[in-house]
Design an enzyme around this catalytic site. Structure first.
Site, PDB file in Angstrom:
ATOM      1  N   LYS A 183      49.739  34.282  35.697  1.00 43.95           N
ATOM      2  CA  LYS A 183      48.952  35.524  35.702  1.00 43.95           C
ATOM      3  C   LYS A 183      49.767  36.650  35.082  1.00 43.95           C
ATOM      4  CE  LYS A 183      46.261  38.434  38.928  1.00 43.95           C
ATOM      5  NZ  LYS A 183      45.910  38.646  40.358  1.00 43.95           N
TER       6      LYS A 183
ATOM      7  N   SER B  84      41.000  39.061  41.242  1.00 42.25           N
ATOM      8  CA  SER B  84      41.514  39.465  39.950  1.00 42.25           C
ATOM      9  C   SER B  84      42.213  38.345  39.160  1.00 42.25           C
ATOM     10  CB  SER B  84      42.513  40.610  40.156  1.00 42.25           C
ATOM     11  OG  SER B  84      43.629  40.171  40.905  1.00 42.25           O
TER      12      SER B  84
ATOM     13  N   SER C 268      42.349  37.810  45.728  1.00 41.55           N
ATOM     14  CA  SER C 268      42.401  37.623  44.282  1.00 41.55           C
ATOM     15  C   SER C 268      42.793  36.230  43.802  1.00 41.55           C
ATOM     16  CB  SER C 268      43.365  38.643  43.653  1.00 41.55           C
ATOM     17  OG  SER C 268      42.735  39.895  43.595  1.00 41.55           O
TER      18      SER C 268
END
Ligand SMILES: [Mg+2]
Ligand SMILES: [Zn+2]
Lengths: 492, 476, 98
Positions: free
Chosen positions: A79, A154, A178
């Site tokens: 990420k 996210s 997330s």
């Protein structure tokens, strides 16, 4: 079987057995990426050249018998809020559009030690603020199951990359759901460990007291293996916990006899999509058949978790994001008069609307005269929520429920109404407030063919119970498959 | 008749601790490095970096707290103070607001009116900021983060002081305590001790405090005294002309001898303090406090008593010697080598203090080795050199830390003890000064002094005056 | 909406957060913040009398470093991302003392 259909642990096994080379695995992933990345947009940054170079180095170590772990040679995605030395790290924000870290996050280093090959950095909601990956400054990521839908967020880029076979697993971060929510929306396994289990060093902070790094992957076995690799005590992170019980693969046991599972009645009420409800209760039924003791219980305070969370997360974020000021790194506005205008223009141009919204809220709740009423109050509610969990875990080993009220919404639907978007995090947020571990794994599909996520929550440091329960369910459920089915994959 | 005003002063004193590394990272705190050479991701606010507390900072803070009679906060925490400025890389300073490490202490100061206790409201730990340099050539400033993250303690007094004299006595006392602890060298000029002055005035007899201002950028005792006078006058003038004092931060300009307000629309002074989630609480238990107590050095009062008992020095000497820990250390080390406490004391009190004053130095700046002073004293004792030469050599020791034995040897400064050579010179002097000889023989004792002087001159100072005296009397 | 956010408040928050909003953004921000605060006000329904505010979930304490220099000269790396630099330092708009 096609290389891409292997799980991470299976792939590492084939590499060790010399049936597949690391280079073949990396090339297979890049072939898939080249085929569909234009459509899915899972990544912000890809570095094939570097990945191939890493592949050679890893292969040499595997051949020399230096790398023997269950993840050696596996191509992975990170990420974009985790620092990677020498590789662009943007947090999907314009303000870090040119930022190249000088060190790697501890979790990334741990994976490198385990012999993975890093493919690139995945798209996310800007600074992890969002639940759809639509707030990224670099374009939206689409759900591989249906590209009209969001992948969740996210960590949407990470979840979509796993679901779309654009990597074998990915790291995500979870501040209010997330990892778990996008895992649910994309039909993959995602886990948020107990706070302090994975070092936050090198994770670009959103809400420091809530953030945890965790895996997004194809099955529970991979999840255990990855978690085992990234869980280390780190002296660079003061909140890192020294744990002895990080041999998570030992919990891959197909047995839940006597496991006490509680389902919060409050998680099944108003706002929950009936299809999601049925799938989740169906999963509970499976576990019951396997010998678990399953019952519903009252778990109040759920509705207070979201306002407490947004107060705390916004407050911490407003402070954490102060360092982005155009002085030391990142974006600086081109024209300005004087220091304060430079700050203001840089930040106003560099941050997107959702980030600004949360920074402003956070600055306000900490400002003189409001601190007690908002911030301190939220910390007290956090204490009450923790206490409620303590009471629940006195009775149950695992709490079971949905990961989100619905399956993945359509692109563009959520952002128009922030509070509705925030409400989507209702089942995941309290877990972060209490620092608990939570895992999400697929438990069915809705009538549109979109995956439904099952969430299991454990008491702090009880990841093994979660892994055992999830593994048992997964064995009974059978292989869930990936978004793009190929002839050879399918139900195991 | 005009109104009588009283000045009410409280101090915020920042002290840089003498740790080897910064408060939250392993960067060196040493002075003099190239800009940004002592920096890392933590102390430059890189994304993803995290702070880890230096244990020594806690121990120094507790030690200062114990020495100033504070209560030690058993569970203390760090908070973030949020404000934007380029010297502050995270744009928040890690400090302590809600649970500072020490509270409710005091120090006693001596003033013209006797002793007085100044309350210490709290002592907290925090990180220092970087340095801003104003570029002369381009319209910009440059930031060096070498000082960013250097550990500080901030000592906040109660508003108990009433004059510049009291303020200076308080600062001297704090400095002494902290230097004795070895927690800091406390140099105002170099910024390792910095004082912000909170000052208000009120009519004599008034119960309520007036509105206060905070004065920054005071880097000498003189600047502090002048700033206090200036600000007192400014506030009284405002009140006398019917205006109000505005609560604000002001910056003292010592060259212009005036202060000006530091306010701008962009400085909201709303620091949004909240507990730093990246740092965990510090729990200080009884055992730890006992350990720190046990490790504390001898303080000045104890040292004074010991000097009296052990070295039998006069109070006057003891006072001067112990006024600086560094001076006391040099004294003790020298005595340890050569004995002779009174002789060592004399060299320090007279010659050393004179040279310090002449060169505008502090006792902390003394750089010579005790060995060299000890050697010098031994040379004098052995009559190898006389007093005049000794003073000359001492200046060399003071300035350049030379080895006096070598120096005396190399420069031929040894006293001539050869009686034959001396006798010859004395005879020459007698022959050349018949008038003085006659005076002496007529009973004028003073005349012999002149003759001694003439002989010394002829010997270029390298004679033992006692011996010269003796020879003269013998020959006359 | 129970919480009405004034222009002054938005202006003030802009100073604190170092954000400069266009008029349109300001209107939106007023609305958003108002409704978020209405929502957060829900916390007021809970009786938290006597509850200790919880900033850390676990009782981890006393995490220290020893006072030993571990970092070398990382100047190049530290300055590598600077938008503007000069003489080994970060260049910023002129700061006036005061
Ligand atoms: Mg301070
Ligand atoms: Zn550093």
């Amino acid at each position: 079987m096609e290389i891409l259909n292997y799980t991470a642990v299976e792939l590492a096994g084939k590499i060790k057995a010399k049936e597949v080379t690391v280079r073949e695995a990396v090339e297979a992933v890049f072939a898939r990426i080249e085929e569909q990345e234009k459509e899915y947009h899972c990544y912000v940054t890809l570095d094939k050249e570097n990945a191939l170079k890493q592949a050679e180095a890893v292969q040499a170590k595997v051949d020399a018998g230096e790398l023997t772990g269950p993840l050696a040679g596996v191509p992975v995605a990170i990420k974009d809020n985790m620092c990677t030395e020498g590789m662009l790290t943007t947090c999907s924000s314009k303000i870090l559009g040119n930022f190249i870290p000088t060190f790697s996050a501890e979790a990334v280093r741990n994976l490198e030690k385990a012999g993975v090959v890093i493919l690139g950095k995945t798209n996310m909601d800007e600074f992890a603020m969002g639940s759809t990956t639509e707030t990224s400054a670099y374009g939206v990521t689409k759900n591989p199951w249906n590209t009209e839908h969001v992948p969740g967020g996210s960590s949407g880029g990470s979840a979509a990359a796993v679901a779309g076979n654009e990597c074998f697993f990915a790291l995500g971060s979870d501040t209010g759901g997330s990892i778990r929510q996008p895992a649910g929306f994309c039909g993959v396994v995602g886990m948020k460990p107990t706070y302090g289990t994975v070092s936050r060093y090198g994770l670009i902070a959103y809400g420091s007291s809530l953030d945890q790094i965790g895996p997004l992957c194809k099955d529970v076995t991979d999840c255990a293996a990855i978690l085992e690799a990234i869980s280390t005590h780190d002296t660079k992170d003061s909140t890192s916990v020294k744990r002895q019980d990080t041999d998570f693969m030992s919990a891959l046991i197909d047995d839940v006899k006597g496991m006490r599972i509680g389902i919060p009645r409050n998680y099944l009420g108003e706002g929950l999509d009936p299809e999601v409800r049925d799938a989740v209760l169906g999963a509970a039924e499976v576990l019951k058949e396997k010998g678990a003791v399953v019952e519903e219980f009252d778990f109040s305070l759920v509705e207070y978790a979201i306002p407490a969370y947004y107060t705390i997360a916004a407050a911490e974020a407003s402070s954490n994001l102060e360092r982005f000021d155009g002085i030391k790194y990142g974006y600086r506005t081109e024209e300005f008069e004087g220091l304060h205008q430079m700050y203001k223009k840089t930040r106003s141009e560099g941050f997107g609307p959702e980030v600004k919204r949360r920074i402003m809220l956070g600055s306000f709740v900490l400002s003189s005269g409001y601190y007690d009423a908002y911030y301190l109050k939220a910390l007290k509610v956090k204490a009450l929520i923790k206490k409620a969990f303590d009471e629940a875990f006195a009775k149950y080993d695992v709490i079971l429920g949905p990961v989100a009220p619905t399956t993945a919404p359509k692109l563009g639907e959520s952002l128009s109404d922030p509070i509705r978007m925030y409400l989507g995090d209702i089942y995941t947020i309290s877990v972060n407030l209490a620092g608990l571990p939570g895992i999400c794994l697929p438990c069915g599909k809705d009538s549109k063919g979109l995956p439904i996520g099952l969430q299991l929550i454990g008491d702090c440091f009880q990841e093994k119970k979660l892994i055992q329960t999830a593994y048992t369910y997964e064995q009974a459920r059978g292989r869930f498959g990936s978004a793009k089915q190929t002839a050879e994959s399918g139900v195991r | 008749m005009g109104k009588q005003y009283e000045t009410v002063i409280g101090l915020e004193v920042h002290v840089e601790l003498a740790t080897k590394t910064k408060i939250f990272c392993g960067c060196s705190t040493a002075f003099g490095a190239a800009p940004n050479a002592h920096t890392c991701p933590v102390c430059t606010g890189m994304p993803g970096s995290l702070p880890v507390l230096n244990k020594q900072v806690v121990e120094y803070a507790v030690a200062v707290g114990l020495a100033t009679d504070c209560d030690i906060t058993r569970v203390c925490k760090f908070d973030r103070k949020n404000y934007f400025y380029p010297d502050n890389p995270q744009n928040y300073q890690i400090s302590q607001l809600y649970l500072p490490i020490c509270r409710n202490g005091h120090v006693d100061i001596k003033t013209a009116d006797g002793t007085k206790s100044v309350g210490i409201h709290e002592i907290h730990m925090e990180e220092d900021a970087g340095k801003l340099i104003h570029d002369e050539w381009e319209d910009c400033s440059l930031v060096d983060y070498n000082r960013s993250g250097v550990p500080l303690i901030e000592i906040v007094s109660e508003p108990d002081m009433r004059s510049a004299d009291e303020v200076i006595a308080y600062l001297e006392k704090l400095r002494l305590i902290i230097q004795y602890l070895g927690a800091s060298d406390c140099k105002l000029q170099e910024g390792s001790m910095r004082a912000d002055v909170n000052l208000s005035v009120r009519e004599v007899g008034a119960e309520k405090f007036g509105t206060r201002t905070e004065m920054k950028n005071l880097n000498s005792f003189r600047a502090i005294a002048r700033a206090i006078e200036g600000e007192r006058a400014r506030q009284i003038e405002l009140l006398e002309s019917g205006q109000e004092v505005i609560q604000e931060t002001r910056r003292w300009d010592d060259t212009k001898e005036c202060s000006y307000a530091m306010r701008s629309k962009e400085d909201a002074q709303d620091y949004r303090y909240f507990p730093d989630p990246d740092l965990v609480p510090v729990h200080i238990n009884e055992e730890w406090i006992e350990q720190i107590k046990a490790a504390q050095p001898e303080f000045r009062d104890e040292k004074m008593a010991r000097y009296k008992a052990e070295y039998e020095l006069p109070d006057y000497d003891i006072d001067i010697l112990t006024e600086s820990k560094h001076m006391a250390d040099i004294f003790e080390q020298t005595v340890a080598i050569c004995g002779q406490p009174k002789k060592v004391s004399n060299w320090l009190m007279v010659e050393t203090m004179r040279l310090l004053k002449e060169q505008e130095m502090e006792p902390e700046d003394i750089r010579f080795a005790p060995e060299n002073l000890a050697k010098l004293i031994a040379l004098v004792e052995a009559k190898e050199i006389n007093g005049t030469v000794a003073k000359e050599v001492f200046e060399k020791i003071f300035d350049e830390n030379i080895d006096p034995e070598k120096y005396v040897e190399e420069n031929g400064l040894k006293t001539v003890n050869d009686e034959g050579a001396l006798r010859k010179t004395v005879e020459e002097v007698i022959a050349a000064n018949p008038q003085s000889v006659e005076d002496y023989q007529n009973g004028k004792e003073k005349a012999i002094g002149f003759l001694v002087g003439q002989t010394m001159k002829a010997m270029k100072g390298k004679a033992d005056p006692g011996m010269v005296n003796q020879l003269l009397r013998e020959l006359l | 909406m129970a919480n009405i956010i004034s222009d002054e408040t938005i202006e003030y928050v802009g100073i604190l957060a170092k954000l400069e909003l266009s008029d349109k953004e300001k209107e939106q921000a007023k609305k958003d913040m108002g409704s978020m605060l209405d929502y957060i006000d829900k916390l007021g329904e809970l009786d938290t009398e006597g509850v200790e505010p919880m900033s850390h979930v676990f009782p981890v304490e006393n995490v220290f470093r020893e006072d030993v220099v571990t970092n070398g000269d990382e100047r190049e790396a530290v300055l590598g991302n600077a938008p503007a630099k000069k003489d080994g330092m970060f260049a910023v708009p002129r700061t006036f003392e005061g």
